[in-house]
Design an enzyme around this catalytic site. Structure first.
Site, PDB file in Angstrom:
ATOM      1  N   ASP A  21       1.029  -1.260   0.045  1.00  0.00           N
ATOM      2  CA  ASP A  21       0.030   0.027  -0.012  1.00  0.00           C
ATOM      3  C   ASP A  21       0.878   1.002   0.001  1.00  0.00           C
ATOM      4  O   ASP A  21       1.885   1.319   0.557  1.00  0.00           O
ATOM      5  CB  ASP A  21      -0.918  -0.011   1.293  1.00  0.00           C
ATOM      6  N   HIS A  38       2.767   3.159  -9.130  1.00  0.00           N
ATOM      7  CA  HIS A  38       2.870   1.741  -9.176  1.00  0.00           C
ATOM      8  C   HIS A  38       3.794   1.209 -10.199  1.00  0.00           C
ATOM      9  O   HIS A  38       4.420   0.186  -9.754  1.00  0.00           O
ATOM     10  CB  HIS A  38       1.461   1.238 -10.243  1.00  0.00           C
ATOM     11  N   LEU A 132      10.774 -20.726  -4.376  1.00  0.00           N
ATOM     12  CA  LEU A 132       9.631 -19.869  -4.039  1.00  0.00           C
ATOM     13  C   LEU A 132       8.394 -19.828  -4.777  1.00  0.00           C
ATOM     14  O   LEU A 132       8.364 -19.903  -5.912  1.00  0.00           O
ATOM     15  CB  LEU A 132      10.415 -18.324  -4.089  1.00  0.00           C
TER      16      LEU A 132
END
Ligand code: FPP
Length: 252
Positions: A21, A38, A132
């Site tokens: 955020d 972004h 991962l």
């Protein structure tokens, strides 16, 4: 001693989930358009994924686009969708070289066709990777997921495959769209907001929560290390007493 060296490799969280955020506020602070926030956020994603893979974290879930984010201005949604597919395409080689598997969680069918196809082909290509497990939550909301699960179970009962009494915490959990992913051990939210925002509500029942004022575009590997160190200093009791936990530890 560096922060990295303070981390106990034997007490690594298996699953770290992040609510990324603050992209918009970072851009505003710098005098840029929101979309620039972004774009810078993608750099933070890259650094975090790299650091998580190096630490040996098994699952990293990133809240990249919520169901509620569809309410944003059209140009911002388009920019986010393009950024997503461009980033995934750009990183495909890195995923393969580093044994990273990409997974999607959410109502992926609601994504624009180009984003859906790009994402899906990276998911397919990396499906055999065992390092991962990078989960992108996209067009995701926890209430959507819970309703989806209820529908799946209702259909099983309707078709006679199961009885209503067989709906238990375990069968409910095993029917969630995220069933293959363990519950997060650690949830990180950036930008100084103290909310869960419809993210993994079922799965967060016993998750350790960590909030940092750092805006997502400025989040870096040191910030991840700080969150993990904080996590490692906590005692996870899962509803039991401290004494019971100590007894369990000495018995194992
Ligand atoms: C929240 O910041 C961030 C988002 C809604 C999108 C997160 C997306 C990225 C970091 C880029 C693409 C991701 C991947 C996985 C390649 P905000 O816009 O809500 O910030 P604000 O609260 O300051 O307005």
């Amino acid at each position: 001693m560096s922060l990295r060296n303070k981390i106990n490799n034997k007490k690594m969280p298996v699953h770290v989930a992040i609510i990324m955020d603050g992209n918009g506020r970072w851009a505003k602070k710098k005098g840029f358009a929101r979309v620039k926030g972004h774009e810078k956020g993608v750099d933070a994603v890259r650094e975090t994924v790299e650091a998580a893979a190096e630490l040996g974290i098994r699952y990293l879930t990133l809240y990249a686009f919520s169901t509620e984010n569809w309410k944003r201005p059209k140009y911002e949604i388009e920019a986010l969708m393009n950024l997503l597919v461009e980033s995934v395409n750009k990183e495909r080689k890195t995923f393969m070289e580093n044994n990273i598997r990409l997974l999607g969680l959410g109502d992926l069918k609601s994504l624009p066709e180009k984003s859906y196809n790009g994402l899906n082909s990276a998911i397919q290509e990396t499906s055999g990777n065992t390092g991962l497990q990078l989960v992108l939550a996209l067009s995701y909301s926890s209430r959507w997921e819970i309703v989806e699960t209820a529908r799946r179970l209702a259909e099983k009962v309707r078709s006679g495959e199961m009885e209503s009494m067989q709906i238990t915490e375990k069968t409910f959990r095993d029917t969630l769209p995220s069933a293959s992913i363990p519950d997060p051990d650690l949830l990180i939210r950036t930008s100084g907001e103290y909310r869960i925002s419809n993210f993994l509500l079922w799965q967060l029942a016993y998750t350790e929560l960590y909030f940092t004022p750092v805006l997502w575009p400025e989040f870096n590997r040191e910030d991840l290390y700080k969150a993990i160190l904080d996590f490692q200093g906590r005692e996870r009791r899962f509803g039991m007493t401290s004494e019971q936990i100590q007894q369990q530890k000495s018995a194992s």
